[in-house]
Write an enzyme that holds these catalytic residues in place. Structure first.
Site, PDB file in Angstrom:
ATOM      1  N   HIS A 182       7.856 -16.461 113.184  1.00 28.44           N
ATOM      2  CA  HIS A 182       8.511 -17.735 113.502  1.00 28.44           C
ATOM      3  C   HIS A 182       9.971 -17.487 113.887  1.00 28.44           C
ATOM      4  O   HIS A 182      10.473 -18.044 114.863  1.00 28.44           O
ATOM      5  CB  HIS A 182       8.483 -18.689 112.301  1.00 28.44           C
ATOM      6  CG  HIS A 182       7.127 -19.147 111.902  1.00 28.44           C
ATOM      7  ND1 HIS A 182       6.720 -19.163 110.582  1.00 28.44           N
ATOM      8  CD2 HIS A 182       6.080 -19.620 112.626  1.00 28.44           C
ATOM      9  CE1 HIS A 182       5.478 -19.635 110.518  1.00 28.44           C
ATOM     10  NE2 HIS A 182       5.067 -19.915 111.752  1.00 28.44           N
ATOM     11  N   SER A 184       1.488 -17.581 108.446  1.00 26.29           N
ATOM     12  CA  SER A 184       1.807 -18.143 107.130  1.00 26.29           C
ATOM     13  C   SER A 184       0.618 -18.009 106.185  1.00 26.29           C
ATOM     14  O   SER A 184       0.790 -17.736 104.997  1.00 26.29           O
ATOM     15  CB  SER A 184       2.218 -19.614 107.262  1.00 26.29           C
ATOM     16  OG  SER A 184       3.423 -19.728 107.960  1.00 26.29           O
ATOM     17  N   ARG A 211      -0.164 -16.155 119.502  1.00 26.56           N
ATOM     18  CA  ARG A 211      -0.532 -14.787 119.130  1.00 26.56           C
ATOM     19  C   ARG A 211      -1.823 -14.318 119.768  1.00 26.56           C
ATOM     20  O   ARG A 211      -2.070 -13.129 119.858  1.00 26.56           O
ATOM     21  CB  ARG A 211      -0.688 -14.676 117.609  1.00 26.56           C
ATOM     22  CG  ARG A 211       0.588 -14.864 116.846  1.00 26.56           C
ATOM     23  CD  ARG A 211       0.325 -14.953 115.376  1.00 26.56           C
ATOM     24  NE  ARG A 211      -0.517 -16.147 115.174  1.00 26.56           N
ATOM     25  CZ  ARG A 211      -1.109 -16.462 114.053  1.00 26.56           C
ATOM     26  NH1 ARG A 211      -0.997 -15.702 113.001  1.00 26.56           N
ATOM     27  NH2 ARG A 211      -1.838 -17.555 113.964  1.00 26.56           N
ATOM     28  N   LYS A 232      -3.364 -29.900 105.458  1.00 25.59           N
ATOM     29  CA  LYS A 232      -3.045 -28.687 104.715  1.00 25.59           C
ATOM     30  C   LYS A 232      -2.391 -29.022 103.389  1.00 25.59           C
ATOM     31  O   LYS A 232      -1.633 -29.980 103.280  1.00 25.59           O
ATOM     32  CB  LYS A 232      -2.080 -27.806 105.519  1.00 25.59           C
ATOM     33  CG  LYS A 232      -2.652 -27.233 106.782  1.00 25.59           C
ATOM     34  CD  LYS A 232      -1.627 -26.329 107.455  1.00 25.59           C
ATOM     35  CE  LYS A 232      -2.159 -25.739 108.749  1.00 25.59           C
ATOM     36  NZ  LYS A 232      -1.161 -24.874 109.391  1.00 25.59           N
TER      37      LYS A 232
END
Length: 166
Positions: free
Chosen positions: A17, A130, A92, A41
């Site tokens: 990040h 994360s 990614r 989440k």
């Protein structure tokens, strides 16, 4: 003035990040890193703690044109409120790209003026997320090099605590 917004849950904020933030700060005059509350989440860190992690990392790196904020609701509304004309996304993998492409089109539908800039993750950060950091930390594995060094001890301790409570 070019204003960009990089939004995410950042639970926790990783070196991947931070790399996106650094690179975006060279493209935009002002970058807002916007911590969202994702109802899908369960967060380990409060939104204020996540904002603090970002502030710590940005200050430690001496990045002057970046501010951390929090928001609830739609990204397009947050972007409008800070005057951002562009969302910033880090990608990614092809799976990330597919998701981000749909989100960019949705945001464009909601706010025709809002563009999306995609920054590809550097190879050394491709494996960092994360979720991976949380899983490692919960099981007391080292997270060294995965989160900004200034936040490492706080994040590691909280994740260990969280792992003990589960």
């Amino acid at each position: 003035m070019a204003v960009g917004i990089f939004a995410g849950s950042f639970d926790p904020f990783t070196v991947g990040h931070l790399d996106i933030v650094k690179r975006a700060s060279g493209i935009f005059d002002v970058v807002y890193v916007a911590v969202l509350t994702n109802s899908k989440k369960t967060s380990v860190f409060t939104k204020d703690e996540r904002v603090k992690q970002i502030c710590n990392a940005v200050e430690d790196e001496e990045i002057c044109n970046v501010s951390a904020i929090s928001f609830e609701g739609l990204l397009v509304d947050c972007a409008k409120s800070v005057g951002a004309t562009c969302t910033i996304r880090g990608v990614r993998s092809p799976t990330d790209f597919d998701y981000e492409y749909i989100m960019a089109q949705t945001n464009k539908y909601l706010c025709g003026e809002l563009e999306t800039v995609v920054l590809l993750a550097r190879p050394e950060y491709l494996h960092i997320s994360s979720s991976i950091v949380k899983e490692l930390g919960i099981h007391s594995a080292s997270i060294k090099g995965l989160v900004p060094e200034i936040n490492e001890s706080i994040v590691a301790e909280r994740l260990k605590e969280y792992g003990r409570k589960r």
